[in-house]
Design a protein around this motif. Sequence first.
Motif, PDB file in Angstrom:
ATOM      1  N   ARG A  70      57.369  57.303  43.620  1.00 36.36           N
ATOM      2  CA  ARG A  70      56.786  56.612  42.461  1.00 36.36           C
ATOM      3  C   ARG A  70      55.420  56.048  42.823  1.00 36.36           C
ATOM      4  O   ARG A  70      54.471  56.156  42.050  1.00 36.36           O
ATOM      5  N   ILE A  71      55.303  55.448  44.002  1.00 35.64           N
ATOM      6  CA  ILE A  71      54.013  54.915  44.441  1.00 35.64           C
ATOM      7  C   ILE A  71      52.979  56.037  44.506  1.00 35.64           C
ATOM      8  O   ILE A  71      51.851  55.888  44.029  1.00 35.64           O
ATOM      9  N   GLN A  72      53.385  57.157  45.075  1.00 37.29           N
ATOM     10  CA  GLN A  72      52.466  58.297  45.168  1.00 37.29           C
ATOM     11  C   GLN A  72      52.084  58.813  43.777  1.00 37.29           C
ATOM     12  O   GLN A  72      50.937  59.168  43.544  1.00 37.29           O
ATOM     13  N   SER A  73      53.037  58.820  42.845  1.00 37.47           N
ATOM     14  CA  SER A  73      52.744  59.332  41.498  1.00 37.47           C
ATOM     15  C   SER A  73      51.819  58.400  40.731  1.00 37.47           C
ATOM     16  O   SER A  73      51.184  58.817  39.762  1.00 37.47           O
ATOM     17  N   LEU A  74      51.728  57.141  41.161  1.00 34.95           N
ATOM     18  CA  LEU A  74      50.789  56.200  40.550  1.00 34.95           C
ATOM     19  C   LEU A  74      49.402  56.292  41.195  1.00 34.95           C
ATOM     20  O   LEU A  74      48.469  55.625  40.763  1.00 34.95           O
ATOM     21  N   GLY A  75      49.275  57.109  42.236  1.00 39.93           N
ATOM     22  CA  GLY A  75      48.001  57.276  42.924  1.00 39.93           C
ATOM     23  C   GLY A  75      47.858  56.418  44.155  1.00 39.93           C
ATOM     24  O   GLY A  75      46.801  56.387  44.777  1.00 39.93           O
ATOM     25  N   GLY A  76      48.928  55.692  44.515  1.00 40.06           N
ATOM     26  CA  GLY A  76      48.879  54.808  45.678  1.00 40.06           C
ATOM     27  C   GLY A  76      49.299  55.487  46.953  1.00 40.06           C
ATOM     28  O   GLY A  76      49.471  56.716  47.006  1.00 40.06           O
ATOM     29  N   VAL A  77      49.474  54.675  47.980  1.00 40.06           N
ATOM     30  CA  VAL A  77      49.911  55.145  49.286  1.00 40.06           C
ATOM     31  C   VAL A  77      51.178  54.368  49.636  1.00 40.06           C
ATOM     32  O   VAL A  77      51.157  53.130  49.707  1.00 40.06           O
ATOM     33  N   ALA A  78      52.267  55.073  49.833  1.00 39.86           N
ATOM     34  CA  ALA A  78      53.547  54.440  50.152  1.00 39.86           C
ATOM     35  C   ALA A  78      53.565  53.984  51.603  1.00 39.86           C
ATOM     36  O   ALA A  78      53.121  54.711  52.495  1.00 39.86           O
ATOM     37  N   VAL A  79      54.088  52.776  51.828  1.00 41.75           N
ATOM     38  CA  VAL A  79      54.240  52.280  53.194  1.00 41.75           C
ATOM     39  C   VAL A  79      55.277  53.155  53.893  1.00 41.75           C
ATOM     40  O   VAL A  79      56.348  53.397  53.355  1.00 41.75           O
ATOM     41  N   ALA A  80      54.944  53.647  55.082  1.00 41.85           N
ATOM     42  CA  ALA A  80      55.816  54.615  55.732  1.00 41.85           C
ATOM     43  C   ALA A  80      56.061  54.321  57.208  1.00 41.85           C
ATOM     44  O   ALA A  80      57.163  54.505  57.689  1.00 41.85           O
ATOM     45  N   ASP A  81      55.061  53.875  57.927  1.00 35.06           N
ATOM     46  CA  ASP A  81      55.215  53.637  59.353  1.00 35.06           C
ATOM     47  C   ASP A  81      56.096  52.411  59.578  1.00 35.06           C
ATOM     48  O   ASP A  81      55.862  51.363  58.967  1.00 35.06           O
ATOM     49  N   PRO A  82      57.116  52.512  60.445  1.00 35.68           N
ATOM     50  CA  PRO A  82      58.016  51.370  60.663  1.00 35.68           C
ATOM     51  C   PRO A  82      57.307  50.086  61.084  1.00 35.68           C
ATOM     52  O   PRO A  82      57.727  48.996  60.720  1.00 35.68           O
ATOM     53  N   ARG A  83      56.216  50.205  61.813  1.00 34.36           N
ATOM     54  CA  ARG A  83      55.478  49.007  62.232  1.00 34.36           C
ATOM     55  C   ARG A  83      54.803  48.344  61.046  1.00 34.36           C
ATOM     56  O   ARG A  83      54.750  47.116  60.953  1.00 34.36           O
ATOM     57  N   HIS A  84      54.315  49.147  60.097  1.00 36.79           N
ATOM     58  CA  HIS A  84      53.705  48.607  58.881  1.00 36.79           C
ATOM     59  C   HIS A  84      54.788  48.009  57.981  1.00 36.79           C
ATOM     60  O   HIS A  84      54.608  46.947  57.386  1.00 36.79           O
ATOM     61  N   VAL A  85      55.923  48.695  57.904  1.00 36.80           N
ATOM     62  CA  VAL A  85      57.064  48.189  57.129  1.00 36.80           C
ATOM     63  C   VAL A  85      57.452  46.801  57.631  1.00 36.80           C
ATOM     64  O   VAL A  85      57.676  45.877  56.841  1.00 36.80           O
ATOM     65  N   ALA A  86      57.506  46.624  58.952  1.00 34.72           N
ATOM     66  CA  ALA A  86      57.887  45.337  59.542  1.00 34.72           C
ATOM     67  C   ALA A  86      56.912  44.230  59.160  1.00 34.72           C
ATOM     68  O   ALA A  86      57.305  43.066  59.038  1.00 34.72           O
ATOM     69  N   GLU A  87      55.641  44.575  58.957  1.00 37.45           N
ATOM     70  CA  GLU A  87      54.648  43.587  58.547  1.00 37.45           C
ATOM     71  C   GLU A  87      54.833  43.157  57.097  1.00 37.45           C
ATOM     72  O   GLU A  87      54.506  42.029  56.737  1.00 37.45           O
ATOM     73  N   LEU A  88      55.350  44.042  56.249  1.00 35.65           N
ATOM     74  CA  LEU A  88      55.462  43.759  54.812  1.00 35.65           C
ATOM     75  C   LEU A  88      56.800  43.168  54.388  1.00 35.65           C
ATOM     76  O   LEU A  88      56.882  42.504  53.360  1.00 35.65           O
ATOM     77  N   THR A  89      57.848  43.412  55.146  1.00 33.73           N
ATOM     78  CA  THR A  89      59.189  43.027  54.700  1.00 33.73           C
ATOM     79  C   THR A  89      59.392  41.517  54.690  1.00 33.73           C
ATOM     80  O   THR A  89      58.788  40.788  55.477  1.00 33.73           O
ATOM     81  N   CYS A  90      60.280  41.072  53.803  1.00 33.06           N
ATOM     82  CA  CYS A  90      60.695  39.663  53.800  1.00 33.06           C
ATOM     83  C   CYS A  90      62.127  39.532  54.322  1.00 33.06           C
ATOM     84  O   CYS A  90      62.671  38.431  54.372  1.00 33.06           O
ATOM     85  N   VAL A  91      62.741  40.644  54.710  1.00 36.05           N
ATOM     86  CA  VAL A  91      64.105  40.621  55.241  1.00 36.05           C
ATOM     87  C   VAL A  91      64.037  40.187  56.710  1.00 36.05           C
ATOM     88  O   VAL A  91      63.341  40.824  57.506  1.00 36.05           O
ATOM     89  N   PRO A  92      64.753  39.106  57.063  1.00 41.18           N
ATOM     90  CA  PRO A  92      64.691  38.626  58.451  1.00 41.18           C
ATOM     91  C   PRO A  92      65.229  39.654  59.450  1.00 41.18           C
ATOM     92  O   PRO A  92      66.155  40.403  59.148  1.00 41.18           O
TER      93      PRO A  92
END
Length: 195
Positions: free
Chosen positions: A100-122
């Motif tokens: 869905r993010i890609q279909s909106l023209g964006g870039v989906a978060v994919a790298d686990p290290r980047h995911v860890a920076e964005l998540t709010c899950v402890p």
Amino acid sequence: MQSAPADEPVRGGSQPLLHQRGGETQPFGTLKQLPIGLAHDTRMYACQRLNHVLADTQILHALYKKHHWLVRGATFYSLHLLLDKHAAEQLALVDVLAERIQSLGGVAVADPRHVAELTCVPRPPDGVEQVPVMLSRLLDAHERILTDARDAAARISAQGDEGSNDLLISEVVRTGEAQVWFLAEHLVDTPLVRV
């Protein structure tokens, strides 16, 4: 016809062109223009919110796999299977959110290290926890995602992006609610062998 020396690549052959380098073609947090009838700001906001749900969902998937591998005790078999089923369902959500993010023209978060920076899950401890703690950790992650997904869906809908709203409500929220129900029932204090 002259053959190329052994250390020289053959043009037009089947040799892979290895060790290629280059810059990003689209930086994270930017949009490419797509003719989908949604304003730039609407798509940008939707991509930001969807990427946060996507990051949390990727972490939830990883938690499910961790607990699937490490669960113990009298309910091992049933929980082992349930957690793996839920992990597969979360992985399917990861894919539809990213698409869905890609279909909106964006870039989906994919790298686990980047995911860890964005998540709010402890982050859980690296080792094994007791089963009720594992299940409570999963329930907490679900609640965080469900709260964020509902808020994102309402705000995105108010901007006219019903496609992202539908994805969040019909898939993320409904899947999450069902999984919470199944997990929470495993925390009911019921004797296993006597009535």
